[in-house]
Scaffold this motif. Sequence first.
Motif, mmCIF file in Angstrom:
data_model
loop_
_atom_site.group_PDB
_atom_site.id
_atom_site.type_symbol
_atom_site.label_atom_id
_atom_site.label_comp_id
_atom_site.label_asym_id
_atom_site.label_seq_id
_atom_site.Cartn_x
_atom_site.Cartn_y
_atom_site.Cartn_z
ATOM 1 N N ASP A 1 -8.423 11.266 -8.006
ATOM 2 C CA ASP A 1 -8.387 9.799 -7.991
ATOM 3 C C ASP A 1 -6.969 9.241 -7.920
ATOM 4 O OD1 ASP A 1 -11.158 9.630 -8.198
ATOM 5 O OD2 ASP A 1 -11.097 9.647 -10.394
ATOM 6 N N ILE A 2 -5.970 10.104 -8.112
ATOM 7 C CA ILE A 2 -4.577 9.666 -8.115
ATOM 8 C C ILE A 2 -3.996 9.877 -6.715
ATOM 9 C CG2 ILE A 2 -2.350 9.842 -9.275
ATOM 10 C CD1 ILE A 2 -4.694 9.319 -11.221
ATOM 11 N N LEU A 3 -3.880 8.800 -5.973
ATOM 12 C CA LEU A 3 -3.351 8.836 -4.608
ATOM 13 C C LEU A 3 -1.886 8.401 -4.615
ATOM 14 C CD1 LEU A 3 -6.395 7.132 -2.874
ATOM 15 C CD2 LEU A 3 -5.943 9.583 -3.132
ATOM 16 N N PRO A 4 -1.109 8.757 -3.588
ATOM 17 C CA PRO A 4 0.315 8.392 -3.573
ATOM 18 C C PRO A 4 0.587 6.907 -3.786
ATOM 19 C CG PRO A 4 -0.136 9.951 -1.834
ATOM 20 C CD PRO A 4 -1.469 9.569 -2.432
ATOM 21 N N ASP A 5 -0.244 6.050 -3.243
ATOM 22 C CA ASP A 5 -0.017 4.615 -3.394
ATOM 23 C C ASP A 5 -0.828 3.994 -4.521
ATOM 24 O OD1 ASP A 5 -2.451 4.894 -2.138
ATOM 25 O OD2 ASP A 5 -2.118 3.273 -0.710
ATOM 26 N N ILE B 1 14.639 8.230 -16.911
ATOM 27 C CA ILE B 1 14.022 7.277 -15.981
ATOM 28 C C ILE B 1 13.983 5.915 -16.670
ATOM 29 C CG2 ILE B 1 11.973 6.685 -14.634
ATOM 30 C CD1 ILE B 1 11.131 9.665 -14.929
ATOM 31 N N ASP B 2 14.636 4.918 -16.098
ATOM 32 C CA ASP B 2 14.620 3.566 -16.645
ATOM 33 C C ASP B 2 13.611 2.746 -15.851
ATOM 34 O OD1 ASP B 2 15.041 1.017 -17.575
ATOM 35 O OD2 ASP B 2 17.201 1.039 -17.260
ATOM 36 N N ASN B 3 12.427 2.570 -16.417
ATOM 37 C CA ASN B 3 11.361 1.862 -15.709
ATOM 38 C C ASN B 3 11.739 0.425 -15.393
ATOM 39 O OD1 ASN B 3 8.836 1.327 -14.565
ATOM 40 N ND2 ASN B 3 8.051 0.565 -16.493
ATOM 41 N N GLU B 4 12.440 -0.246 -16.298
ATOM 42 C CA GLU B 4 12.811 -1.635 -16.047
ATOM 43 C C GLU B 4 13.769 -1.743 -14.864
ATOM 44 O OE1 GLU B 4 14.067 -3.673 -19.537
ATOM 45 O OE2 GLU B 4 12.294 -3.050 -20.652
ATOM 46 N N GLU B 5 14.667 -0.796 -14.747
ATOM 47 C CA GLU B 5 15.629 -0.813 -13.646
ATOM 48 C C GLU B 5 14.977 -0.442 -12.314
ATOM 49 O OE1 GLU B 5 19.480 1.767 -12.206
ATOM 50 O OE2 GLU B 5 19.196 1.447 -14.349
ATOM 51 N N HIS B 6 14.036 0.482 -12.347
ATOM 52 C CA HIS B 6 13.471 1.010 -11.107
ATOM 53 C C HIS B 6 12.107 0.417 -10.729
ATOM 54 C CE1 HIS B 6 16.672 3.883 -10.811
ATOM 55 N NE2 HIS B 6 16.443 4.294 -12.032
ATOM 56 N N ASN B 7 11.497 -0.370 -11.586
ATOM 57 C CA ASN B 7 10.200 -0.986 -11.288
ATOM 58 C C ASN B 7 9.181 0.023 -10.782
ATOM 59 O OD1 ASN B 7 10.880 -3.626 -12.067
ATOM 60 N ND2 ASN B 7 11.933 -3.941 -10.132
ATOM 61 N N ILE B 8 8.802 0.937 -11.623
ATOM 62 C CA ILE B 8 7.833 1.966 -11.254
ATOM 63 C C ILE B 8 6.435 1.386 -11.407
ATOM 64 C CG2 ILE B 8 6.934 4.231 -11.859
ATOM 65 C CD1 ILE B 8 9.821 4.911 -12.788
ATOM 66 N N HIS B 9 5.744 1.267 -10.265
ATOM 67 C CA HIS B 9 4.409 0.674 -10.264
ATOM 68 C C HIS B 9 3.335 1.619 -9.733
ATOM 69 C CE1 HIS B 9 6.035 -3.223 -11.285
ATOM 70 N NE2 HIS B 9 6.919 -3.083 -10.322
ATOM 71 N N SER B 10 3.755 2.650 -9.022
ATOM 72 C CA SER B 10 2.775 3.539 -8.399
ATOM 73 C C SER B 10 3.124 5.000 -8.663
ATOM 74 C CB SER B 10 2.704 3.307 -6.882
ATOM 75 O OG SER B 10 3.888 3.773 -6.263
ATOM 76 N N TYR B 11 2.177 5.842 -8.375
ATOM 77 C CA TYR B 11 2.371 7.292 -8.475
ATOM 78 C C TYR B 11 3.554 7.701 -7.595
ATOM 79 C CZ TYR B 11 1.173 12.192 -7.323
ATOM 80 O OH TYR B 11 1.196 13.533 -7.088
ATOM 81 N N ASN B 12 3.618 7.166 -6.397
ATOM 82 C CA ASN B 12 4.698 7.479 -5.463
ATOM 83 C C ASN B 12 6.063 7.034 -6.013
ATOM 84 O OD1 ASN B 12 5.275 8.806 -3.097
ATOM 85 N ND2 ASN B 12 5.134 6.969 -1.833
ATOM 86 N N ASP B 13 6.118 5.842 -6.633
ATOM 87 C CA ASP B 13 7.364 5.370 -7.251
ATOM 88 C C ASP B 13 7.848 6.384 -8.286
ATOM 89 O OD1 ASP B 13 7.180 2.959 -5.838
ATOM 90 O OD2 ASP B 13 6.385 1.841 -7.565
ATOM 91 N N MET B 14 6.918 6.862 -9.098
ATOM 92 C CA MET B 14 7.256 7.809 -10.143
ATOM 93 C C MET B 14 7.826 9.090 -9.550
ATOM 94 S SD MET B 14 4.829 8.725 -13.365
ATOM 95 C CE MET B 14 4.732 7.025 -13.909
ATOM 96 N N LEU B 15 7.177 9.596 -8.509
ATOM 97 C CA LEU B 15 7.647 10.819 -7.855
ATOM 98 C C LEU B 15 9.047 10.645 -7.283
ATOM 99 C CD1 LEU B 15 4.492 12.057 -5.938
ATOM 100 C CD2 LEU B 15 5.547 13.102 -7.952
ATOM 101 N N GLN B 16 9.298 9.516 -6.665
ATOM 102 C CA GLN B 16 10.612 9.277 -6.047
ATOM 103 C C GLN B 16 11.730 9.340 -7.067
ATOM 104 O OE1 GLN B 16 10.398 5.602 -3.885
ATOM 105 N NE2 GLN B 16 9.073 6.444 -2.314
ATOM 106 N N HIS B 17 11.500 8.834 -8.267
ATOM 107 C CA HIS B 17 12.549 8.811 -9.278
ATOM 108 C C HIS B 17 12.729 10.170 -9.958
ATOM 109 C CE1 HIS B 17 13.446 4.675 -8.707
ATOM 110 N NE2 HIS B 17 12.159 4.410 -8.741
ATOM 111 N N ILE B 18 11.733 10.988 -9.934
ATOM 112 C CA ILE B 18 11.852 12.323 -10.515
ATOM 113 C C ILE B 18 12.526 13.266 -9.539
ATOM 114 C CG2 ILE B 18 10.540 14.351 -11.258
ATOM 115 C CD1 ILE B 18 8.483 12.332 -12.339
ATOM 116 N N MET B 19 12.246 13.101 -8.255
ATOM 117 C CA MET B 19 12.719 14.041 -7.256
ATOM 118 C C MET B 19 14.065 13.652 -6.657
ATOM 119 S SD MET B 19 9.011 14.844 -5.609
ATOM 120 C CE MET B 19 9.425 16.347 -4.754
ATOM 121 N N LEU B 20 14.722 12.615 -7.184
ATOM 122 C CA LEU B 20 16.040 12.216 -6.668
ATOM 123 C C LEU B 20 17.088 13.258 -6.928
ATOM 124 C CD1 LEU B 20 16.210 8.448 -7.599
ATOM 125 C CD2 LEU B 20 15.864 9.448 -5.358
#
Length: 72
Positions: free
Chosen positions: A21-25, A53-72
Amino acid sequence: MNVIEAVRHIISETAGLSEADILPDSDLTGLGLNELDLTEILMELEDKYDILIDNEEHNIHSYNDMLQHIML
């Protein structure tokens, strides 16, 4: 388990959903997660991958957002 699978697994366990149920977007609040859930997920990922990971700075709203900040 790679990073993509690990993040999907943590989100699915927290949301009480199947990993399928967890899709990239997938919007995290649309999956039923609230701010406390998101904070707990981010803290778990920070510990697991020794990152910050600073959620307020990066505005993580989706699964894909989360992945992008971990894999930087």
